[in-house]
Design a protein around this motif. Structure first.
Motif, PDB file in Angstrom:
ATOM      1  N   ARG A 140      -6.354   3.980   2.987  1.00 39.92           N
ATOM      2  CA  ARG A 140      -5.024   3.481   3.366  1.00 39.92           C
ATOM      3  C   ARG A 140      -4.989   3.062   4.832  1.00 39.92           C
ATOM      4  O   ARG A 140      -4.337   2.084   5.186  1.00 39.92           O
ATOM      5  CB  ARG A 140      -3.959   4.521   3.037  1.00 39.92           C
ATOM      6  CG  ARG A 140      -3.732   4.610   1.546  1.00 39.92           C
ATOM      7  CD  ARG A 140      -2.780   5.684   1.126  1.00 39.92           C
ATOM      8  NE  ARG A 140      -2.640   5.631  -0.331  1.00 39.92           N
ATOM      9  CZ  ARG A 140      -2.134   6.606  -1.058  1.00 39.92           C
ATOM     10  NH1 ARG A 140      -1.694   7.705  -0.487  1.00 39.92           N
ATOM     11  NH2 ARG A 140      -2.053   6.479  -2.369  1.00 39.92           N
ATOM     12  N   ARG A 141      -5.698   3.783   5.690  1.00 36.81           N
ATOM     13  CA  ARG A 141      -5.797   3.359   7.102  1.00 36.81           C
ATOM     14  C   ARG A 141      -6.529   2.027   7.199  1.00 36.81           C
ATOM     15  O   ARG A 141      -6.135   1.138   7.955  1.00 36.81           O
ATOM     16  CB  ARG A 141      -6.531   4.413   7.931  1.00 36.81           C
ATOM     17  CG  ARG A 141      -5.675   5.571   8.384  1.00 36.81           C
ATOM     18  CD  ARG A 141      -6.376   6.414   9.435  1.00 36.81           C
ATOM     19  NE  ARG A 141      -7.722   6.827   9.058  1.00 36.81           N
ATOM     20  CZ  ARG A 141      -8.030   7.946   8.424  1.00 36.81           C
ATOM     21  NH1 ARG A 141      -7.088   8.808   8.097  1.00 36.81           N
ATOM     22  NH2 ARG A 141      -9.279   8.235   8.134  1.00 36.81           N
ATOM     23  N   ASP A 191      -4.320  -0.814   6.031  1.00 35.30           N
ATOM     24  CA  ASP A 191      -3.314  -1.136   7.048  1.00 35.30           C
ATOM     25  C   ASP A 191      -3.909  -1.963   8.189  1.00 35.30           C
ATOM     26  O   ASP A 191      -3.194  -2.713   8.847  1.00 35.30           O
ATOM     27  CB  ASP A 191      -2.708   0.161   7.592  1.00 35.30           C
ATOM     28  CG  ASP A 191      -1.422  -0.068   8.351  1.00 35.30           C
ATOM     29  OD1 ASP A 191      -0.640  -0.951   7.944  1.00 35.30           O
ATOM     30  OD2 ASP A 191      -1.190   0.642   9.341  1.00 35.30           O
ATOM     31  N   ARG A 197       1.349  -8.604   2.844  1.00 32.69           N
ATOM     32  CA  ARG A 197       1.538  -7.599   3.893  1.00 32.69           C
ATOM     33  C   ARG A 197       2.492  -6.490   3.443  1.00 32.69           C
ATOM     34  O   ARG A 197       2.262  -5.314   3.708  1.00 32.69           O
ATOM     35  CB  ARG A 197       2.043  -8.283   5.171  1.00 32.69           C
ATOM     36  CG  ARG A 197       2.357  -7.374   6.323  1.00 32.69           C
ATOM     37  CD  ARG A 197       1.237  -6.546   6.870  1.00 32.69           C
ATOM     38  NE  ARG A 197       0.081  -7.326   7.263  1.00 32.69           N
ATOM     39  CZ  ARG A 197      -1.122  -6.786   7.455  1.00 32.69           C
ATOM     40  NH1 ARG A 197      -1.326  -5.496   7.297  1.00 32.69           N
ATOM     41  NH2 ARG A 197      -2.146  -7.533   7.794  1.00 32.69           N
ATOM     42  N   ALA A 248       0.746  -4.080   1.010  1.00 26.08           N
ATOM     43  CA  ALA A 248      -0.232  -3.275   1.754  1.00 26.08           C
ATOM     44  C   ALA A 248       0.467  -2.230   2.613  1.00 26.08           C
ATOM     45  O   ALA A 248       0.018  -1.086   2.705  1.00 26.08           O
ATOM     46  CB  ALA A 248      -1.099  -4.180   2.614  1.00 26.08           C
ATOM     47  N   ALA A 249       1.575  -2.619   3.239  1.00 29.99           N
ATOM     48  CA  ALA A 249       2.313  -1.688   4.098  1.00 29.99           C
ATOM     49  C   ALA A 249       2.892  -0.533   3.283  1.00 29.99           C
ATOM     50  O   ALA A 249       2.848   0.627   3.709  1.00 29.99           O
ATOM     51  CB  ALA A 249       3.419  -2.420   4.850  1.00 29.99           C
ATOM     52  N   ALA A 272       0.046   1.734   2.437  1.00 34.73           N
ATOM     53  CA  ALA A 272      -0.505   2.399   3.628  1.00 34.73           C
ATOM     54  C   ALA A 272       0.339   3.582   4.091  1.00 34.73           C
ATOM     55  O   ALA A 272      -0.199   4.530   4.663  1.00 34.73           O
ATOM     56  CB  ALA A 272      -0.660   1.394   4.759  1.00 34.73           C
ATOM     57  N   VAL A 273       1.651   3.543   3.834  1.00 36.01           N
ATOM     58  CA  VAL A 273       2.507   4.643   4.305  1.00 36.01           C
ATOM     59  C   VAL A 273       2.679   5.760   3.275  1.00 36.01           C
ATOM     60  O   VAL A 273       3.318   6.767   3.557  1.00 36.01           O
ATOM     61  CB  VAL A 273       3.904   4.140   4.760  1.00 36.01           C
ATOM     62  CG1 VAL A 273       3.773   3.203   5.935  1.00 36.01           C
ATOM     63  CG2 VAL A 273       4.657   3.508   3.620  1.00 36.01           C
TER      64      VAL A 273
END
Length: 70
Positions: free
Chosen positions: A38-39, A42, A56, A59-60, A63-64
């Protein structure tokens, strides 16, 4: 009648690992992998995300997510 006690020493390496510990190890490994990927997700550029078929926003959101959620 006499009783004879025989003591046998077994190395810890020869003992089977308990299933619960093996499961915990696998779970922690999965959590570490999720956090790492996930890092990395991001950190990708918009061009790299497009190559993966992602935008985006998607993905965001991924990632969170907490590492314990699939």
């Amino acid at each position: 009648m006499s009783t004879r006690v025989v003591e046998r020493r077994v190395s810890h390496a020869a003992l089977p690992r308990p299933t619960a510990l093996r499961g915990l190890r696998q779970t922690f490994g999965l959590w570490l992998q999720r956090a790492r990927t996930r890092r990395q997700l991001d950190a990708l550029s918009d061009h790299e995300l497009r190559d993966l078929g992602l935008d985006r926003g998607t993905a965001a959101r991924e990632a969170v997510k907490p590492f314990w959620k699939g």
